[in-house]
Scaffold this active site. Sequence first.
Site, PDB file in Angstrom:
ATOM      1  N   ASP A 151       0.841  -1.200   0.000  1.00  0.00           N
ATOM      2  CA  ASP A 151       0.000   0.000   0.000  1.00  0.00           C
ATOM      3  C   ASP A 151       0.872   1.244   0.000  1.00  0.00           C
ATOM      4  O   ASP A 151       2.055   1.204   0.356  1.00  0.00           O
ATOM      5  CB  ASP A 151      -0.915   0.015   1.232  1.00  0.00           C
ATOM      6  CG  ASP A 151      -2.163   0.871   1.021  1.00  0.00           C
ATOM      7  OD1 ASP A 151      -2.297   1.464  -0.078  1.00  0.00           O
ATOM      8  OD2 ASP A 151      -2.991   0.957   1.932  1.00  0.00           O
ATOM      9  N   GLY A 152       0.288   2.342  -0.436  1.00  0.00           N
ATOM     10  CA  GLY A 152       0.963   3.631  -0.423  1.00  0.00           C
ATOM     11  C   GLY A 152       0.051   4.666   0.187  1.00  0.00           C
ATOM     12  O   GLY A 152      -1.176   4.540   0.114  1.00  0.00           O
ATOM     13  N   GLU A 198       2.159   3.737  -4.244  1.00  0.00           N
ATOM     14  CA  GLU A 198       1.586   2.408  -4.474  1.00  0.00           C
ATOM     15  C   GLU A 198       2.529   1.553  -5.327  1.00  0.00           C
ATOM     16  O   GLU A 198       2.786   0.384  -5.017  1.00  0.00           O
ATOM     17  CB  GLU A 198       0.226   2.534  -5.179  1.00  0.00           C
ATOM     18  CG  GLU A 198      -0.846   3.236  -4.371  1.00  0.00           C
ATOM     19  CD  GLU A 198      -1.602   2.295  -3.452  1.00  0.00           C
ATOM     20  OE1 GLU A 198      -1.143   1.150  -3.280  1.00  0.00           O
ATOM     21  OE2 GLU A 198      -2.637   2.703  -2.909  1.00  0.00           O
ATOM     22  N   ASP A 208      -4.810  -2.491  -3.033  1.00  0.00           N
ATOM     23  CA  ASP A 208      -6.094  -1.835  -3.315  1.00  0.00           C
ATOM     24  C   ASP A 208      -5.954  -0.809  -4.440  1.00  0.00           C
ATOM     25  O   ASP A 208      -6.857  -0.019  -4.685  1.00  0.00           O
ATOM     26  CB  ASP A 208      -6.669  -1.190  -2.052  1.00  0.00           C
ATOM     27  CG  ASP A 208      -5.747  -0.138  -1.454  1.00  0.00           C
ATOM     28  OD1 ASP A 208      -4.804   0.305  -2.141  1.00  0.00           O
ATOM     29  OD2 ASP A 208      -5.954   0.248  -0.289  1.00  0.00           O
ATOM     30  N   HIS A 249      -9.568  -0.251   3.078  1.00  0.00           N
ATOM     31  CA  HIS A 249     -10.303   0.210   4.268  1.00  0.00           C
ATOM     32  C   HIS A 249     -11.561  -0.633   4.514  1.00  0.00           C
ATOM     33  O   HIS A 249     -12.617  -0.117   4.861  1.00  0.00           O
ATOM     34  CB  HIS A 249     -10.669   1.680   4.130  1.00  0.00           C
ATOM     35  CG  HIS A 249      -9.499   2.557   3.812  1.00  0.00           C
ATOM     36  ND1 HIS A 249      -8.490   2.825   4.704  1.00  0.00           N
ATOM     37  CD2 HIS A 249      -9.160   3.192   2.649  1.00  0.00           C
ATOM     38  CE1 HIS A 249      -7.584   3.605   4.128  1.00  0.00           C
ATOM     39  NE2 HIS A 249      -7.953   3.834   2.886  1.00  0.00           N
ATOM     40  N   ASP A 290      -1.463  -0.632   5.028  1.00  0.00           N
ATOM     41  CA  ASP A 290      -1.859   0.780   5.074  1.00  0.00           C
ATOM     42  C   ASP A 290      -1.241   1.473   6.286  1.00  0.00           C
ATOM     43  O   ASP A 290      -0.737   2.598   6.188  1.00  0.00           O
ATOM     44  CB  ASP A 290      -3.388   0.885   5.135  1.00  0.00           C
ATOM     45  CG  ASP A 290      -3.862   2.323   5.308  1.00  0.00           C
ATOM     46  OD1 ASP A 290      -3.670   3.135   4.384  1.00  0.00           O
ATOM     47  OD2 ASP A 290      -4.413   2.642   6.378  1.00  0.00           O
TER      48      ASP A 290
END
Length: 392
Positions: free
Chosen positions: A241-242, A283, A305, A364, A374
Site C-alpha cells: 500500500d501507499g 503504491e 487496493d 479500508h 496501510d
Amino acid sequence: MAADDEVKSQPATSNASSGTKRKRAGPKFYAVKNGRKPGVYSNWNDCQAQVSGFKNAIHQSFSTAAEAHEFIKPKEIVSVNKGDDTKVSKFYAVQNGHVPGVYTDWASCQEQTVGFHAAKHKAFDTRAEAEEFAKAGRAQGGAIQGVSVYSESPTDGADAASNKGHAAKKQRKSPKSAEPTGDWEPGDGPLPEDAEDGFDPNIMMDPETGAVKHKTEGQKLAKKKMPTGESKGGVLKIYTDGSSLGNGKKGAIAGVGVFFGPLDERNVSTALAGPRQTNQRAELTAIQRALDLAPLDRDVEILTDSDYSIKCLTTWITSWKKKDWKTAAGKPVENRDLIEAIDGRIEERKKLGRKTEFKWVKGHAENPGNKAADELAVQGARMAMAEAKKEP
C-alpha cells in the site's frame, strides 16, 4: 477503485531451476545505540522508527536480549575491587548464565541471565554465601567460569538509604512453584510454575527506565504477536500500500508500506523517495519493494487496493511498449521509471519459472493484510513529515 475483479498477470513457463530457499531465523532483538530513542526493541518496525532518517544512527540485531543490551551499554572499566561490603545491600550470585559470578546490583545480574537457557541465580545478604552458591555450579559440572564480577553500588545520599532499607526487608521463604507475592521486589521472588526458560511471566522490563516491574492484569492477559513464518511451498502472499498525506497538494508527503506477515523482518514502512510525492508513485514503489524482497524461488501474489497499479502492470503496459511508452493521446507515460523497474522484476521471475500475480482487494474494508500495509505506509509518511518539520 474499479470493480472487485481479480486481476492477474500471465504466468511464465520456464524449466529453469529455482534458487536456494532461505531459512527462517529465530526471534531477534534490535539494539538502537544512537537514534531517536536508544534502547532494545523486539521487532524491526519499532527499531526502524528510531533510526530511519536519523543522522549517524547506530543499530544492530542480536539473537539474545543480553547481547543487545550489552551493545547499547556505555563502555566503561568495571572495578574488580571488592571494596567495602558494608555498603552493599545485597549480593546476586549467578550460578548458570552468560558470565557466572557474584554481582552487587540486580541490573548486572539480570544481564547475565536474560535470554540464557536454564539460567540460575539467587540473592544473598553476604558475599560468602553468594560465592558459595556460584561455585556450586562449577562443582556440579555446570558451565561455570569461576569468575566474580564486582560492580560499584551507591554509597551515599538517598540511594544509600534506599539500599539500606531494602537490605532490612525480611525475605519470605516459599515453594519455588509459588507466585511472587508480598514484599518481594520485582525480579527477586521465586519463579511460578508457568515460568519458561527462567523468565517470570508476571514481570517485565520498563521500556522507558529499564527497571523491572510487575505486569498489570491487562498486560498479563494480552496476547503476544509472533512471526507467522512461511510455508515451504505454495504462493507467497504480500500486501502492499501507499499513502500520500495531502495528495495532490503542495507539500504532500508520501509513505510506502509492505506487509509480509506479523513481525516479519521484511515488512517495510518508509518514506517515498524523490520530489514527486503522489499516492500512485507510493503504491507502485510498495510493489517494487515487495518484489525486491521476495525470494526468487517462490510464486508471489501481490495484494493491493490500487487498481491503477494492477492495470499499469498487467494491461496498459503492453500497449505502452508498442507505442514507445506513449499514451493513446501521444503523451509520455507517467511513472514510467517505476513501471519499467517492476516489469523487469516480473520478467526476471518468469525466466526462473516463477509466477508474479496481482489481486485487487478493497481498501479500508478491515482486511487484516491490507490494513497492516496501510498502517505501515501511513507510518512511513508521518515519519517523513516529522523529519521535514525539523529541517530549518
